[in-house]
Design a protein around this motif. Structure first.
Motif, PDB file in Angstrom:
ATOM      1  N   ASP A  10      43.562  37.381  38.025  1.00  0.00           N
ATOM      2  CA  ASP A  10      43.510  37.153  39.477  1.00  0.00           C
ATOM      3  C   ASP A  10      44.832  36.642  40.032  1.00  0.00           C
ATOM      4  OD1 ASP A  10      40.887  37.998  39.749  1.00  0.00           O
ATOM      5  OD2 ASP A  10      40.051  35.978  39.570  1.00  0.00           O
ATOM      6  N   GLU A  11      45.638  35.975  39.210  1.00  0.00           N
ATOM      7  CA  GLU A  11      46.908  35.412  39.658  1.00  0.00           C
ATOM      8  C   GLU A  11      48.080  36.387  39.535  1.00  0.00           C
ATOM      9  OE1 GLU A  11      47.449  31.712  37.619  1.00  0.00           O
ATOM     10  OE2 GLU A  11      45.563  30.915  38.372  1.00  0.00           O
ATOM     11  N   LEU A  12      47.845  37.557  38.960  1.00  0.00           N
ATOM     12  CA  LEU A  12      48.923  38.547  38.873  1.00  0.00           C
ATOM     13  C   LEU A  12      49.346  38.982  40.271  1.00  0.00           C
ATOM     14  CD1 LEU A  12      47.591  40.723  35.913  1.00  0.00           C
ATOM     15  CD2 LEU A  12      49.602  39.234  35.888  1.00  0.00           C
ATOM     16  N   PRO A  13      50.589  39.372  40.431  1.00  0.00           N
ATOM     17  CA  PRO A  13      51.063  39.752  41.773  1.00  0.00           C
ATOM     18  C   PRO A  13      50.359  41.012  42.281  1.00  0.00           C
ATOM     19  CG  PRO A  13      52.706  40.298  40.113  1.00  0.00           C
ATOM     20  CD  PRO A  13      51.636  39.518  39.408  1.00  0.00           C
ATOM     21  N   PRO A  14      50.340  41.201  43.596  1.00  0.00           N
ATOM     22  CA  PRO A  14      49.678  42.377  44.174  1.00  0.00           C
ATOM     23  C   PRO A  14      50.359  43.698  43.806  1.00  0.00           C
ATOM     24  CG  PRO A  14      50.740  41.070  45.886  1.00  0.00           C
ATOM     25  CD  PRO A  14      50.851  40.300  44.613  1.00  0.00           C
ATOM     26  N   THR A  15      51.526  43.627  43.186  1.00  0.00           N
ATOM     27  CA  THR A  15      52.167  44.868  42.728  1.00  0.00           C
ATOM     28  C   THR A  15      51.424  45.469  41.536  1.00  0.00           C
ATOM     29  OG1 THR A  15      53.704  43.629  41.318  1.00  0.00           O
ATOM     30  CG2 THR A  15      54.457  44.203  43.549  1.00  0.00           C
ATOM     31  N   VAL A  16      50.560  44.659  40.893  1.00  0.00           N
ATOM     32  CA  VAL A  16      49.693  45.192  39.834  1.00  0.00           C
ATOM     33  C   VAL A  16      48.547  45.908  40.530  1.00  0.00           C
ATOM     34  CG1 VAL A  16      48.175  44.648  37.894  1.00  0.00           C
ATOM     35  CG2 VAL A  16      50.329  43.402  38.186  1.00  0.00           C
ATOM     36  N   LYS A  17      48.539  47.207  40.450  1.00  0.00           N
ATOM     37  CA  LYS A  17      47.556  48.016  41.166  1.00  0.00           C
ATOM     38  C   LYS A  17      46.265  48.210  40.385  1.00  0.00           C
ATOM     39  CE  LYS A  17      50.506  48.523  44.423  1.00  0.00           C
ATOM     40  NZ  LYS A  17      50.399  47.627  45.557  1.00  0.00           N
ATOM     41  N   ARG A  18      46.371  48.244  39.052  1.00  0.00           N
ATOM     42  CA  ARG A  18      45.186  48.451  38.215  1.00  0.00           C
ATOM     43  C   ARG A  18      45.423  47.818  36.854  1.00  0.00           C
ATOM     44  NH1 ARG A  18      40.401  50.394  37.381  1.00  0.00           N
ATOM     45  NH2 ARG A  18      39.872  51.893  35.787  1.00  0.00           N
ATOM     46  N   LEU A  19      44.370  47.194  36.331  1.00  0.00           N
ATOM     47  CA  LEU A  19      44.420  46.597  35.007  1.00  0.00           C
ATOM     48  C   LEU A  19      43.066  46.802  34.348  1.00  0.00           C
ATOM     49  CD1 LEU A  19      45.774  43.294  33.739  1.00  0.00           C
ATOM     50  CD2 LEU A  19      43.320  43.669  33.553  1.00  0.00           C
ATOM     51  N   LYS A  20      43.095  47.122  33.077  1.00  0.00           N
ATOM     52  CA  LYS A  20      41.871  47.167  32.289  1.00  0.00           C
ATOM     53  C   LYS A  20      42.155  46.468  30.974  1.00  0.00           C
ATOM     54  CE  LYS A  20      38.049  49.792  30.620  1.00  0.00           C
ATOM     55  NZ  LYS A  20      37.260  50.993  30.726  1.00  0.00           N
ATOM     56  N   SER A  31      34.741  43.708  29.088  1.00  0.00           N
ATOM     57  CA  SER A  31      35.745  44.489  29.804  1.00  0.00           C
ATOM     58  C   SER A  31      36.115  43.719  31.067  1.00  0.00           C
ATOM     59  CB  SER A  31      35.161  45.856  30.179  1.00  0.00           C
ATOM     60  OG  SER A  31      36.012  46.513  31.088  1.00  0.00           O
ATOM     61  N   VAL A  32      37.415  43.580  31.305  1.00  0.00           N
ATOM     62  CA  VAL A  32      37.918  42.961  32.535  1.00  0.00           C
ATOM     63  C   VAL A  32      38.724  44.042  33.248  1.00  0.00           C
ATOM     64  CG1 VAL A  32      39.359  41.150  33.525  1.00  0.00           C
ATOM     65  CG2 VAL A  32      38.035  40.688  31.447  1.00  0.00           C
ATOM     66  N   GLN A  33      38.362  44.324  34.504  1.00  0.00           N
ATOM     67  CA  GLN A  33      39.069  45.345  35.265  1.00  0.00           C
ATOM     68  C   GLN A  33      39.525  44.781  36.599  1.00  0.00           C
ATOM     69  OE1 GLN A  33      37.685  49.422  35.260  1.00  0.00           O
ATOM     70  NE2 GLN A  33      35.939  48.783  34.005  1.00  0.00           N
ATOM     71  N   ARG A  34      40.700  45.233  37.002  1.00  0.00           N
ATOM     72  CA  ARG A  34      41.210  44.861  38.325  1.00  0.00           C
ATOM     73  C   ARG A  34      41.682  46.136  39.002  1.00  0.00           C
ATOM     74  NH1 ARG A  34      46.107  40.727  39.903  1.00  0.00           N
ATOM     75  NH2 ARG A  34      46.681  41.779  41.812  1.00  0.00           N
ATOM     76  N   VAL A  35      41.194  46.351  40.194  1.00  0.00           N
ATOM     77  CA  VAL A  35      41.642  47.458  41.041  1.00  0.00           C
ATOM     78  C   VAL A  35      42.043  46.828  42.364  1.00  0.00           C
ATOM     79  CG1 VAL A  35      41.005  49.614  42.163  1.00  0.00           C
ATOM     80  CG2 VAL A  35      40.067  49.076  39.899  1.00  0.00           C
ATOM     81  N   GLY A  36      43.313  46.968  42.721  1.00  0.00           N
ATOM     82  CA  GLY A  36      43.800  46.269  43.916  1.00  0.00           C
ATOM     83  C   GLY A  36      43.726  44.777  43.657  1.00  0.00           C
ATOM     84  N   LEU A  37      43.006  44.062  44.487  1.00  0.00           N
ATOM     85  CA  LEU A  37      42.867  42.615  44.317  1.00  0.00           C
ATOM     86  C   LEU A  37      41.480  42.221  43.824  1.00  0.00           C
ATOM     87  CD1 LEU A  37      44.784  41.417  47.504  1.00  0.00           C
ATOM     88  CD2 LEU A  37      45.636  41.576  45.158  1.00  0.00           C
TER      89      LEU A  37
END
Length: 83
Positions: A10-20, A31-37
């Protein structure tokens, strides 16, 4: 610790668009996923944890601008902090 890892995501910068990421122990996998914020977690089948061979973290991320060394160092510190 899934909560600690999710807080880091959650603290990664908004330039990270997707994470799995897949966090596995000998007993479970998440599984932890991030799409956008938006970050979500899901419990995976026990067979996923077994296939990864116990304690493991796999991370893939896509970003427009990223300090790769900083992210790598953060992941290494996270690994040391959680042992």
């Amino acid at each position: 610790d899934v909560e600690v890892f999710t807080s880091w995501v959650d603290e990664l910068p908004p330039t990270v668009k997707r994470l799995k990421a897949i966090l596995a122990t000998s007993h479970s996998a998440v599984s932890v996923q991030r799409v956008g914020l938006r970050t979500t977690n899901a419990i995976l089948a026990h067979s996923t944890a077994a296939a990864l061979g116990g304690d493991a973290v796999r991370v893939t991320l896509f970003a427009t601008e990223l300090d790769e060394d900083a992210i790598t160092n953060q992941l290494h510190r996270f690994q040391k902090d959680t042992k």
